[in-house]
Scaffold this motif. Structure first.
Motif, PDB file in Angstrom:
ATOM      1  N   ILE A  90     -53.366  44.205  -2.168  1.00 17.93           N
ATOM      2  CA  ILE A  90     -52.207  44.318  -2.318  1.00 17.93           C
ATOM      3  C   ILE A  90     -52.263  45.478  -3.043  1.00 17.93           C
ATOM      4  O   ILE A  90     -52.531  44.789  -4.176  1.00 17.93           O
ATOM      5  N   GLY A  91     -51.662  47.094  -3.524  1.00 16.75           N
ATOM      6  CA  GLY A  91     -52.502  47.173  -4.253  1.00 16.75           C
ATOM      7  C   GLY A  91     -53.795  47.487  -3.987  1.00 16.75           C
ATOM      8  O   GLY A  91     -54.836  47.019  -3.129  1.00 16.75           O
ATOM      9  N   ARG A  92     -54.604  47.643  -5.000  1.00 18.22           N
ATOM     10  CA  ARG A  92     -55.615  47.324  -5.600  1.00 18.22           C
ATOM     11  C   ARG A  92     -56.015  45.664  -5.322  1.00 18.22           C
ATOM     12  O   ARG A  92     -57.736  45.760  -5.888  1.00 18.22           O
TER      13      ARG A  92
END
Length: 275
Positions: A22-24
């Motif tokens: 999730i994202g980075r």
């Protein structure tokens, strides 16, 4: 003597997930699990373990590197309506349209059974009434969602998931806002579903309720560290371990209960050397 693993024909959900970001942030990794049909699995673990993300990945709501199979068929291969009839979802802290009547919210669960723009059928109305009576929310079917308390709203959303009449139900924190009597009612609903051969997978923070499930799926740091029958000593050991031995399990009136260890140090506590 160990029992043979369930065959693919008897699996409700199967997942081989290399990773979920999730994202980075890496949230899940190295997930390999098989959930048999006709059982209730409770997903448990400390905050941030990845429980809700795993449930969303199983529902196809969270992109994942890997594959999820529903009833022996890759989730991506299911037509949307067929998948909607077979897999019901109750998310965490879901927000609905506040101006919708409770009855209309529950009727949304019947959309996978209806033709495009078709009016609800007699079967749809029957399923909705049954679901709302199961969750004791039939009496306020004509009230807008905005007028309901948190617990009343949760019971309406649970009724919406039940109205789907799906083979597999995924529920993320379904007991949120429910008082103990209505938590017991939810437990009765789940047991009735499983008795009919349905499969229930729920993320629970209420460990005492989770210990009543058929199976525990114990998570820590984005991985499944144990999956087994809820009554087994190995499951109990895994549960206490992921909570840093800050809980203890003990039998009480034929049930297992989880109690906090008041003598345990706070989470993240460390010894400060004297000056």
């Amino acid at each position: 003597m160990t029992s043979a693993p369930p065959s693919p024909a008897h699996l409700a959900l199967q997942a081989r997930i290399e990773s979920v970001h999730i994202g980075r942030s890496l949230i899940l990794r190295d997930i390999d699990l098989a959930l048999p049909t006709g059982r209730w699995t409770a997903i448990v673990g400390p905050n941030g373990a990845g429980k809700s993300t795993l449930l969303r990945a199983l529902a196809g709501l969270q992109p994942a590197l890997g594959q999820v199979q529903l009833l022996g068929r890759p989730l991506a291969d299911w037509p949307a309506k067929a998948r909607g009839r077979s897999l019901a979802w109750l998310g965490q802290a879901e927000q609905g349209a506040d101006d919708l009547l409770a009855l209309d919210v529950v009727m949304l669960g019947r959309l996978p059974h209806q033709a495009w723009l078709a009016a609800p059928s007699a079967a749809d109305h029957q399923a909705v009434a049954h679901a709302m009576r199961q969750t004791q929310c039939w009496d306020w079917r004509g009230r807008p969602l905005a007028e309901l308390s948190g617990g009343e709203r949760q019971r309406v959303l649970l009724a919406r998931a039940l109205a789907v009449d799906a083979d597999v139900l995924l529920m993320d924190e379904p007991l949120a806002h429910l008082d103990p009597p209505h938590q017991a009612d939810w437990l009765g609903v789940v047991r009735a579903l499983v008795a009919r051969g349905r499969t229930v997978v729920s993320v629970l923070h209420e460990l005492n309720m989770a210990l009543m499930a058929d199976d525990l799926l114990v998570m820590q740091a984005g991985r499944v560290c144990h999956h087994g029958a809820a009554h087994e000593p190995t499951s109990h050991a895994a549960l206490t371990r992921v909570f840093d031995e800050r809980i203890r399990l003990m039998p009480m009136e034929g049930l297992w209960v989880a109690l906090p260890r008041l003598d345990a140090p706070p989470a993240g506590a460390h010894t400060v050397p004297p000056p």
